[in-house]
Structure formats: structure tokens, C-alpha cells
Write a protein that holds these residues in place. Sequence first.
Motif, mmCIF file in Angstrom:
data_model
loop_
_atom_site.group_PDB
_atom_site.id
_atom_site.type_symbol
_atom_site.label_atom_id
_atom_site.label_comp_id
_atom_site.label_asym_id
_atom_site.label_seq_id
_atom_site.Cartn_x
_atom_site.Cartn_y
_atom_site.Cartn_z
ATOM 1 N N ALA A 91 -2.094 8.087 -4.490
ATOM 2 C CA ALA A 91 -0.747 7.768 -4.009
ATOM 3 C C ALA A 91 -0.327 8.701 -2.890
ATOM 4 C CB ALA A 91 0.253 7.824 -5.155
ATOM 5 N N GLY A 92 -1.268 9.045 -2.010
ATOM 6 C CA GLY A 92 -0.924 9.747 -0.784
ATOM 7 C C GLY A 92 -0.485 8.747 0.267
ATOM 8 N N PRO A 93 -0.353 9.173 1.523
ATOM 9 C CA PRO A 93 0.078 8.234 2.573
ATOM 10 C C PRO A 93 -0.808 6.999 2.682
ATOM 11 C CG PRO A 93 0.185 10.487 3.372
ATOM 12 C CD PRO A 93 -0.488 10.544 2.034
ATOM 13 N N ALA A 94 -2.123 7.179 2.599
ATOM 14 C CA ALA A 94 -3.023 6.025 2.693
ATOM 15 C C ALA A 94 -2.793 5.055 1.544
ATOM 16 C CB ALA A 94 -4.480 6.494 2.720
ATOM 17 N N GLY A 95 -2.701 5.582 0.335
ATOM 18 C CA GLY A 95 -2.516 4.719 -0.828
ATOM 19 C C GLY A 95 -1.170 4.035 -0.860
ATOM 20 N N LEU A 96 -0.094 4.757 -0.550
ATOM 21 C CA LEU A 96 1.240 4.155 -0.579
ATOM 22 C C LEU A 96 1.383 3.068 0.477
ATOM 23 C CD1 LEU A 96 3.441 7.342 -1.127
ATOM 24 C CD2 LEU A 96 2.927 5.557 -2.802
ATOM 25 N N PHE A 97 0.875 3.329 1.678
ATOM 26 C CA PHE A 97 1.009 2.314 2.727
ATOM 27 C C PHE A 97 0.056 1.144 2.503
ATOM 28 C CE2 PHE A 97 3.704 5.341 4.692
ATOM 29 C CZ PHE A 97 4.457 4.650 5.620
ATOM 30 N N ASP A 511 -4.562 3.714 8.254
ATOM 31 C CA ASP A 511 -5.838 3.337 7.645
ATOM 32 C C ASP A 511 -5.604 2.612 6.331
ATOM 33 O OD1 ASP A 511 -8.697 3.548 8.169
ATOM 34 O OD2 ASP A 511 -8.788 4.711 6.314
ATOM 35 N N GLY A 512 -4.607 3.049 5.569
ATOM 36 C CA GLY A 512 -4.278 2.350 4.327
ATOM 37 C C GLY A 512 -3.883 0.909 4.576
ATOM 38 N N GLU A 513 -3.053 0.690 5.603
ATOM 39 C CA GLU A 513 -2.655 -0.680 5.931
ATOM 40 C C GLU A 513 -3.869 -1.534 6.308
ATOM 41 O OE1 GLU A 513 1.937 -0.913 7.122
ATOM 42 O OE2 GLU A 513 0.547 -0.862 8.819
ATOM 43 N N ARG A 514 -4.753 -0.972 7.134
ATOM 44 C CA ARG A 514 -5.893 -1.762 7.586
ATOM 45 C C ARG A 514 -6.826 -2.094 6.418
ATOM 46 N NH1 ARG A 514 -3.030 -1.122 11.318
ATOM 47 N NH2 ARG A 514 -2.130 -2.805 10.091
ATOM 48 N N CYS A 515 -7.033 -1.141 5.518
ATOM 49 C CA CYS A 515 -7.891 -1.410 4.365
ATOM 50 C C CYS A 515 -7.314 -2.524 3.495
ATOM 51 C CB CYS A 515 -8.086 -0.137 3.546
ATOM 52 S SG CYS A 515 -9.235 1.044 4.285
ATOM 53 N N ALA A 516 -6.006 -2.494 3.289
ATOM 54 C CA ALA A 516 -5.377 -3.556 2.500
ATOM 55 C C ALA A 516 -5.561 -4.909 3.188
ATOM 56 C CB ALA A 516 -3.902 -3.252 2.294
#
Length: 540
Positions: A91-97, A511-516
Amino acid sequence: MKKTFTLQLSPEEAYQPEIFKTTLLKKAGLATDTTNAHARQTKRSIDARGRQVKVNVEAELFLNENPGSLLDHFPEYQDVRSSDPLIVVGAGPAGLFAALRAIELGVRPIVIERGKDVRTRRRDLAAINKEGIVNPDSNYCFGEGGAGTYSDGKLYTRSKKRGDIRRIMEILVAHGATEEILVDAHPHIGTNKLPVLVAKLRESILEAGGEILFETRVEDLILEVGEIRGVVTQQGEKIKGMGVILATGHSARDIFHLLDRRKVLIEAKPFALGVRIEHSQNLIDRIQYHCDIDRGPYLPASSYSLVQQTEFRGKQRGVFSFCMCPGGFIVPAATAPGELVVNGMSPSRRDSKFANSGMVVSVELEDLPEYQKYGPLAAMNFQADVEKKAWELGGKSQVAPAQRMVDFVNRKSSSTLLDTSYQPGLASVDMRDVLPDFISARLAMAFKAFGQKMRGYLTNDAQLIGVESRTSSPVRVPRDRETFEHPQLKRLYPCGEGAGYAGGIVSAAMDGERCAEKLIEAYAKSKRSEHSPIFRTGMV
């Protein structure tokens, strides 16, 4: 009517709202008492190259017109309670986004976080600072918001290929950050404001029907014929979904061990290691702003960025400043007992009397021949050994080894140390005993060069505090450049700093957004039965 301007202003004109408005009206040829006039800045950067500091400003003046918001993007999160789930680990920036983007795309995220929520997490941070007690699941790296929650909150990034920087900034503003982050060239939020913002990101996820499981550690993977179908928690619960976004951060060593044990392809990765340098903020201001006494009431605390190529034993390596925190504090960032790590953070006002920055040396895999036996975990084990030595030489507590800067360069022990922002305290240690030769020799070379670039920077009124070793992940979890999917394990999407694909809050968020997006594009159209009709099971 709207008029736009490009201006070069004094600090007082740029940072005092009423003076700025008066200056802009004069520039527009209007009376300073003009009614129904609204002035605002859209971009702002400091130019300190000359003897007189100037502020470059792009501005808008609205006459008889409401300027409205600077935001172009207002996030809308649909109800996803009945949608198929997607698993986000971390739940860091990557996970939250990643979770927020999944909701926008109609998928229900299940976020699994080993640490605690931001409010509860504070007790564990106090225990590190005051008692030297390290909770391996809740510390400055692990917990809601990740390492970025208790940091300077820097939002500047050069990583523009991975996504829309403006979009990330606007989502942050929509959740409580000020519009100033849309204006400043080097925006930051501050460690005092980040926890509230992170909590609001969580609320958006929960209100839309997503799920966040705190104090839940992933201990195994559910693998089926070349695919990951879910994870197993420390309580033995199986959690399944259409795919797994692995966003665990750069310090989740147990996850790297798990991947290696389960024969999931990972790779050793170059990183950087060194120390924190702490000066007085007043000294850095006088160097950067060319002032004799102090920077005055209008300029923000100054920062710096330094880099120097060094040669040692025939090898060229870079030495560079990292995560500079003006007006900040040094904090203990260990993630397990028996290790010592330091990091920096700043409050939003950056009003501490100290300035600190990581000063680190690039570490290539060829620098670590004795660690090659560890395969993909080579650099990680080297990193851990240096942290253990720092802990031992500091007195086997969170008291950090330290040495005055010129003393270090001259190979002289420091009979006394300076005041510090580092709460657990300092122990006078020869930092060459803490750091490997190829690190300490290059630091000494670079400090001399930095003293030439910034007159006054190399001084015994500054000190090295060690070690700064969590600059980036020492392990890369590979993924396809186009699909973002792991090359061998389908439905696994390595993400953010922990996988080796980001370097800060904004780049990790993008990066989190793109992975999702990539995961959902590939698998959300599958039939529900292919995902498994039961996504949560009990203990195993």
C-alpha cells in the motif's frame, strides 16, 4: 477575460500573494486597485545562479471572470463491490494508485499491506526513535503509504514515459494536497501532511468497494501451471484474483526470498550506497543564495544536487546526492532488528535548522565478487551486511555511527560530533570501518570535488551519518517492456520501486496506474469462471 504573463520577480514579489497581485496588475497596465481581478501563478521556479536570486513565474490574470480550479482531472470512482477482484500487494504509492486506477476501470482491488494504517503506525515510529525497537512489519518503510508517507514528500520526477505526471498531481490535490504542487518546479508535500492525504486515498478505495487488509503479510504464492492465481497470508488465508500487482517496495527482503524460493525469475540489480550528510540549513542557504546572514523571510529553504565521477582501482563510478531534504530530519529506517539504516524527511514548511542529503556511490554487480554465490540476491545480501556492521559499530542499537566531514576525508577520528536532527543519537566512529573501501574512497574523492563546486560545502561543521543504503531496490523482478507482465509467470505484474521500475512517489504512482491498466486489459475480459468463483478462502 484572461491574460497570461511570463515574469522574473524578486522572492518577495513571487511569494507574497498581495505583492504578487499588485505586480501583475502593473505589468498588465492596470490600476493596482482594479476590482474583479484575480491573479494566480501556474508555474514557478527559483533561479539562484546570479548574485540576486530571481523567481521565474508564469501567471494568469483574470478580469471579470472566475479563474476556477487549476485541476483538469477530477477522479471519479465507480462502485466496484460486485466486480471481479485484482490483488495488489503493498500500500505504498504504487499500490494505492494501482488500486484507484483499477476502480476507475471497474475492477475491485484487494490491497494487502503487511504494516499498519498511518495513525497506528506512528507508535512504532516512536518506538524506533525513542527506544531503538524495530517492528519488522511497521516502521519507516512498511505501513500505509509506504516509505513515502514519512518522507519529504518530493513530487519531482524525470520519469515521463510511464504516465501522466499532471494527472498524478491532480489526484493528490483532489485528496488534500495544495494546488501549490501544480505550480512549483520542485514540489513537495511534507511529512506532516502526507499521512492525512494517504488516509484520504484509502477512504476513496474503501468507499468505492475496494478492500485494504492491514497487518497482513504475504507468505506464499498460489501458482498453477505457469500462472499466479493469488497469495497466501501469514494467517493461512488464500486470496485469489484475476492477477497480482506486486508493489512491495524496495525493502521487502522476505518477498525477494519468497520469489527466489518459489523459482520465480528475479535478478540482482545495481543500486547505490553511502551515508547521509548533515549541514546547517543556514550554511546551505548562504552557499546557494549567495547571502551573508540568512535567506530572508520569502525564499524557501535551499537544496542542492551534486554528482561526481570517481575512479578507484581502475573502475569509474558515480557519487551523487540523493533525496536531499532541506530544513529536514534524519530518521532511522531499518526494517529488522540488528540493522541500521538512515533516511531523510522534511515537514511541509522545511523549517528545521538542519539540511541533510544522501550521498551515495553507484554499486555495480562486478563490485561484489564475493557475493555472486547468492545469485539474484547478491546485491541484497551485500546491502544487509553493511547495515549489520553499522548497527554493530554504532553500539548495537539505533544510535548511528557518525564522523565529521573533513575528519573523514583526512582519515582522522572525530573527538566530538555536532548537534543533529537524528533522534536516537550518534556515536563517533571512523566511517571507513563501516563502509567498504570502494565506497569510502570514492566518497572522500567526491567530497573534495563538491567542496570546489560549492564553496563551504566541505567543512568540519558537517557530518556523515550512516548508512544510507535503501536508495533503490537491489533486486529487479523482470517484466515485459510492452505488457508489464512477468516473462515467465502469467498474471504477475511487478511494480514500482520494489521491482526496480520507479524511484519516488510520482514515478511509483504512475507505474502503479500502468500496471493496473495492463493487467485489466489482458485479463478483465476473461470469463468470471476463469478467475475462480471463490476469491477468498479460510486458513490452509
